[in-house]
Design a protein around this motif. Structure first.
Motif, PDB file in Angstrom:
ATOM      1  N   GLU A 111      23.362  15.441 108.620  1.00 50.32           N
ATOM      2  CA  GLU A 111      23.768  16.784 108.205  1.00 50.32           C
ATOM      3  C   GLU A 111      25.200  17.032 108.657  1.00 50.32           C
ATOM      4  OE1 GLU A 111      21.950  20.246 110.195  1.00 50.32           O
ATOM      5  OE2 GLU A 111      21.151  18.859 111.679  1.00 50.32           O
ATOM      6  N   GLU A 115      26.924  22.386 110.759  1.00 49.85           N
ATOM      7  CA  GLU A 115      25.648  23.067 110.536  1.00 49.85           C
ATOM      8  C   GLU A 115      24.564  22.623 111.513  1.00 49.85           C
ATOM      9  OE1 GLU A 115      24.964  22.228 106.406  1.00 49.85           O
ATOM     10  OE2 GLU A 115      26.759  23.349 105.798  1.00 49.85           O
ATOM     11  N   HIS A 116      24.886  21.651 112.329  1.00 50.13           N
ATOM     12  CA  HIS A 116      23.927  21.116 113.291  1.00 50.13           C
ATOM     13  C   HIS A 116      23.975  21.911 114.593  1.00 50.13           C
ATOM     14  CE1 HIS A 116      21.433  18.100 115.227  1.00 50.13           C
ATOM     15  NE2 HIS A 116      22.274  18.113 116.243  1.00 50.13           N
TER      16      HIS A 116
END
Length: 175
Positions: A111, A115-116
């Motif tokens: 990902e 966004e992690h």
């Protein structure tokens, strides 16, 4: 308005003061990083972030090494590190300590690193400059992240990736 230029000097610290630095629960795992210059740069970045440890694996250069020292600029003395014959050995050791293994690699499961949500503690695994993270290491991951690229190239230099992802993890943890 005139701008004053400041002279930047490294902090004068004793070995005792260096060992007393509060370290963030972040590790770098260098999986067969072939360039000693990239390893040295990882040391310099690790010092900037006060990370817990660098795990140097396989063919990766480790101190003392002239090329590594050229880019580390003394950070090999301020950053804890350990050499492992294999990356699998390093990761198994980290996992036994409850460290989350996050592989920085473009995969079908990765990902966007923005966004992690980085867990504490986390080990960021960076691979060989051409072949990336080894297959056997990929199988040990708890998660995968990648850095989104807008140009022709699909990846950044490993030394640049180390800094980019480290500072995102630190930014999240400082909120």
């Amino acid at each position: 308005m005139p701008v004053d230029k400041y002279t930047v000097l490294d902090k004068d610290m004793t070995k005792e003061e260096l060992s007393a630095i509060e370290r963030v629960p972040l590790y770098f795992v260098l999986d067969n990083v072939r360039s000693a210059f990239n390893v040295g740069s990882a040391f310099r970045t690790a010092d900037a972030g006060s990370i817990k440890q660098i795990c140097i694996c396989g063919i990766s250069a480790y101190p003392p090494n002239k090329k590594l020292a050229k880019t580390a600029l003394g950070a090999t003395d301020s950053v804890p590190w350990k050499y492992y014959d294999t990356t699998v050995e390093a990761i198994k050791n980290l996992k036994s300590q409850g460290v989350n293994i996050c592989i920085v690699e473009l995969t079908s499961h990765s990902e966007n690193f923005w966004e992690h949500s980085f867990a504490k503690p986390t080990a960021l695994v960076f691979g060989h400059e051409v072949t990336g993270v080894s297959e056997e290491t990929l199988e040990l991951a708890d998660c995968f992240v990648h850095i989104p690229m807008n140009g022709k190239k699909s990846t950044l230099n490993v030394a640049t990736s180390v800094g980019v992802v480290m500072f995102e993890a630190l930014r999240q943890w400082r909120k």
